[in-house]
Design an enzyme around this catalytic site. Structure first.
Site, PDB file in Angstrom:
ATOM      1  N   ARG A   1      -4.479   0.638 -15.905  1.00  0.00           N
ATOM      2  CA  ARG A   1      -4.022  -0.085 -17.086  1.00  0.00           C
ATOM      3  C   ARG A   1      -4.466   0.643 -18.365  1.00  0.00           C
ATOM      4  NH1 ARG A   1      -5.315  -6.230 -16.440  1.00  0.00           N
ATOM      5  NH2 ARG A   1      -3.774  -6.272 -18.129  1.00  0.00           N
TER       6      ARG A   1
ATOM      7  N   GLU B   1     -18.751  -6.950  -8.729  1.00  0.00           N
ATOM      8  CA  GLU B   1     -17.802  -7.077  -9.843  1.00  0.00           C
ATOM      9  C   GLU B   1     -16.398  -7.004  -9.254  1.00  0.00           C
ATOM     10  OE1 GLU B   1     -18.146  -3.809 -12.603  1.00  0.00           O
ATOM     11  OE2 GLU B   1     -16.273  -4.328 -13.625  1.00  0.00           O
TER      12      GLU B   1
ATOM     13  N   PRO C   1     -13.561 -15.235 -19.406  1.00  0.00           N
ATOM     14  CA  PRO C   1     -12.506 -15.700 -20.294  1.00  0.00           C
ATOM     15  C   PRO C   1     -11.094 -15.523 -19.741  1.00  0.00           C
ATOM     16  CG  PRO C   1     -14.084 -14.376 -21.512  1.00  0.00           C
ATOM     17  CD  PRO C   1     -14.500 -14.341 -20.071  1.00  0.00           C
ATOM     18  N   ASN C   2     -10.300 -16.557 -19.966  1.00  0.00           N
ATOM     19  CA  ASN C   2      -8.866 -16.583 -19.661  1.00  0.00           C
ATOM     20  C   ASN C   2      -8.539 -16.706 -18.173  1.00  0.00           C
ATOM     21  OD1 ASN C   2      -7.983 -16.275 -22.435  1.00  0.00           O
ATOM     22  ND2 ASN C   2      -8.747 -14.181 -22.293  1.00  0.00           N
TER      23      ASN C   2
ATOM     24  N   ASN D   1     -16.084 -11.948 -11.908  1.00  0.00           N
ATOM     25  CA  ASN D   1     -14.961 -11.348 -12.623  1.00  0.00           C
ATOM     26  C   ASN D   1     -15.184 -11.695 -14.094  1.00  0.00           C
ATOM     27  OD1 ASN D   1     -12.634 -10.549 -13.846  1.00  0.00           O
ATOM     28  ND2 ASN D   1     -11.252 -11.445 -12.329  1.00  0.00           N
TER      29      ASN D   1
ATOM     30  N   HIS E   1     -12.079  -7.449 -10.000  1.00  0.00           N
ATOM     31  CA  HIS E   1     -10.925  -7.583 -10.897  1.00  0.00           C
ATOM     32  C   HIS E   1      -9.673  -7.754 -10.055  1.00  0.00           C
ATOM     33  CE1 HIS E   1     -13.436  -6.518 -14.229  1.00  0.00           C
ATOM     34  NE2 HIS E   1     -13.931  -5.544 -13.475  1.00  0.00           N
ATOM     35  N   LEU E   2      -8.846  -8.706 -10.459  1.00  0.00           N
ATOM     36  CA  LEU E   2      -7.589  -8.921  -9.751  1.00  0.00           C
ATOM     37  C   LEU E   2      -6.692  -7.691  -9.869  1.00  0.00           C
ATOM     38  CD1 LEU E   2      -7.339 -12.435 -11.251  1.00  0.00           C
ATOM     39  CD2 LEU E   2      -7.235 -12.084  -8.788  1.00  0.00           C
ATOM     40  N   SER E   3      -6.590  -7.176 -11.088  1.00  0.00           N
ATOM     41  CA  SER E   3      -5.754  -5.998 -11.335  1.00  0.00           C
ATOM     42  C   SER E   3      -6.596  -4.735 -11.159  1.00  0.00           C
ATOM     43  CB  SER E   3      -5.188  -6.049 -12.756  1.00  0.00           C
ATOM     44  OG  SER E   3      -6.241  -6.003 -13.711  1.00  0.00           O
TER      45      SER E   3
ATOM     46  N   ASP F   1     -26.984  -7.131 -19.803  1.00  0.00           N
ATOM     47  CA  ASP F   1     -28.433  -7.346 -19.877  1.00  0.00           C
ATOM     48  C   ASP F   1     -28.850  -8.571 -19.072  1.00  0.00           C
ATOM     49  OD1 ASP F   1     -28.711  -5.112 -21.455  1.00  0.00           O
ATOM     50  OD2 ASP F   1     -28.949  -6.201 -23.339  1.00  0.00           O
TER      51      ASP F   1
ATOM     52  N   HIS G   1     -15.394  -5.259 -20.513  1.00  0.00           N
ATOM     53  CA  HIS G   1     -15.231  -4.038 -21.293  1.00  0.00           C
ATOM     54  C   HIS G   1     -16.072  -4.021 -22.572  1.00  0.00           C
ATOM     55  CE1 HIS G   1     -11.989  -3.902 -18.443  1.00  0.00           C
ATOM     56  NE2 HIS G   1     -11.408  -4.946 -19.007  1.00  0.00           N
TER      57      HIS G   1
ATOM     58  N   ARG H   1      -9.483  -0.650 -20.771  1.00  0.00           N
ATOM     59  CA  ARG H   1      -9.928  -1.387 -19.581  1.00  0.00           C
ATOM     60  C   ARG H   1     -10.615  -0.480 -18.562  1.00  0.00           C
ATOM     61  NH1 ARG H   1      -7.340  -6.487 -20.229  1.00  0.00           N
ATOM     62  NH2 ARG H   1      -5.356  -6.220 -21.282  1.00  0.00           N
TER      63      ARG H   1
ATOM     64  N   ARG I   1      -0.891 -17.175 -16.614  1.00  0.00           N
ATOM     65  CA  ARG I   1      -1.184 -15.999 -17.412  1.00  0.00           C
ATOM     66  C   ARG I   1      -0.655 -14.726 -16.741  1.00  0.00           C
ATOM     67  NH1 ARG I   1      -7.075 -13.137 -17.546  1.00  0.00           N
ATOM     68  NH2 ARG I   1      -6.531 -11.673 -19.187  1.00  0.00           N
TER      69      ARG I   1
ATOM     70  N   ALA J   1     -12.211 -10.039 -19.822  1.00  0.00           N
ATOM     71  CA  ALA J   1     -12.300  -9.041 -20.896  1.00  0.00           C
ATOM     72  C   ALA J   1     -13.739  -8.693 -21.269  1.00  0.00           C
ATOM     73  CB  ALA J   1     -11.554  -9.560 -22.127  1.00  0.00           C
TER      74      ALA J   1
ATOM     75  N   TYR K   1      -1.496 -10.770 -12.634  1.00  0.00           N
ATOM     76  CA  TYR K   1      -2.619 -11.480 -12.011  1.00  0.00           C
ATOM     77  C   TYR K   1      -2.214 -12.377 -10.847  1.00  0.00           C
ATOM     78  CZ  TYR K   1      -5.003  -9.822 -16.184  1.00  0.00           C
ATOM     79  OH  TYR K   1      -5.531  -9.016 -17.161  1.00  0.00           O
TER      80      TYR K   1
HETATM   81  C1  DQA Z   1      -9.440  -8.703 -15.248  1.00  0.00           C
HETATM   82  C2  DQA Z   1      -9.139  -7.388 -15.979  1.00  0.00           C
HETATM   83  C3  DQA Z   1      -9.592  -7.451 -17.425  1.00  0.00           C
HETATM   84  O1  DQA Z   1      -9.291  -6.238 -18.084  1.00  0.00           O
HETATM   85  C4  DQA Z   1      -8.901  -8.584 -18.150  1.00  0.00           C
HETATM   86  O2  DQA Z   1      -9.370  -8.679 -19.483  1.00  0.00           O
HETATM   87  C5  DQA Z   1      -9.022  -9.866 -17.446  1.00  0.00           C
HETATM   88  C6  DQA Z   1      -8.873  -9.893 -15.994  1.00  0.00           C
HETATM   89  C7  DQA Z   1      -8.847  -8.724 -13.828  1.00  0.00           C
HETATM   90  O3  DQA Z   1      -9.239  -9.598 -13.049  1.00  0.00           O
HETATM   91  O4  DQA Z   1      -7.991  -7.893 -13.496  1.00  0.00           O
HETATM   92  O5  DQA Z   1      -9.171 -10.930 -18.059  1.00  0.00           O
HETATM   93  O6  DQA Z   1     -10.848  -8.843 -15.138  1.00  0.00           O
END
Ligand code: DQA
Length: 149
Positions: free
Chosen positions: A111, A102, A13-14, A78, A104-106, A91, A84, A115, A21, A81, A26
């Site tokens: 944070r 896995e 998502p997102n 990735n 994550h950009l951040s 599963d 979390h 998270r 964003r 959200a 990011y």
């Molecule tokens: C994320 C970190 C997550 O906490 C956040 O909800 C994202 C992006 C990252 O790539 O840093 O949507 O996965």
């Protein structure tokens, strides 16, 4: 290793809004730009990448079910959200036996406290967090290192 290596990249998502964003967190690149850069790096290495992004938990679970049949050599995910919150994603990933990275950009540990918990970190092969879009390249390298030994 002979033959093409097939790796599925999944973004949750997102992440379709990258570039617009929270660029201070990011980065300025869009998801298409990130994917194109990864594709460019992967092709000479004999790696075929497939890309999937969805804002819907169930669509991502369905995609992972499909991968059970399609047999990938590795997964770069990735989950946004869903990282979390999603027991369903966890599963579903447990169905797969290939390396799962896995990413994550951040740096999620720098944070908000909510998270800091990942529902998939302990079932993934490994986690990369905090290196921006280069993290996808690190994940690709990590999977190739496992496959090529
Ligand atoms: C994320 C970190 C997550 O906490 C956040 O909800 C994202 C992006 C990252 O790539 O840093 O949507 O996965």
């Amino acid at each position: 290793m002979a033959g093409t290596i097939n790796i599925q990249v999944i973004n949750g998502p997102n992440l379709n809004m990258l570039g617009k964003r929270e660029p201070q967190i990011y980065g300025a690149d869009t998801l298409d730009q990130i994917n194109a850069g990864l594709e460019k790096a992967a092709a000479p290495m004999g790696v075929a990448l497939k890309f999937f992004q969805s804002n819907h938990e169930g669509a991502i679970v369905d995609k992972i079910h499909g991968l059970f049949e399609d047999r990938m050599d590795g997964i770069i995910i990735n989950p946004g959200a869903l990282t979390h919150t999603s027991v369903a994603l966890r599963d579903a990933l447990l169905l797969l036996s290939c390396p799962i990275v896995e990413i994550h950009l951040s740096n999620i540990y720098k944070r908000e406290a909510f998270r800091h918990k990942s529902m998939i970190a302990d079932i993934a092969t490994g986690q990369i967090s905090g290196f921006g879009h280069y993290g996808y390249h690190m994940a690709l390298g990590a999977i190739l290192n496992i496959i090529n030994g």
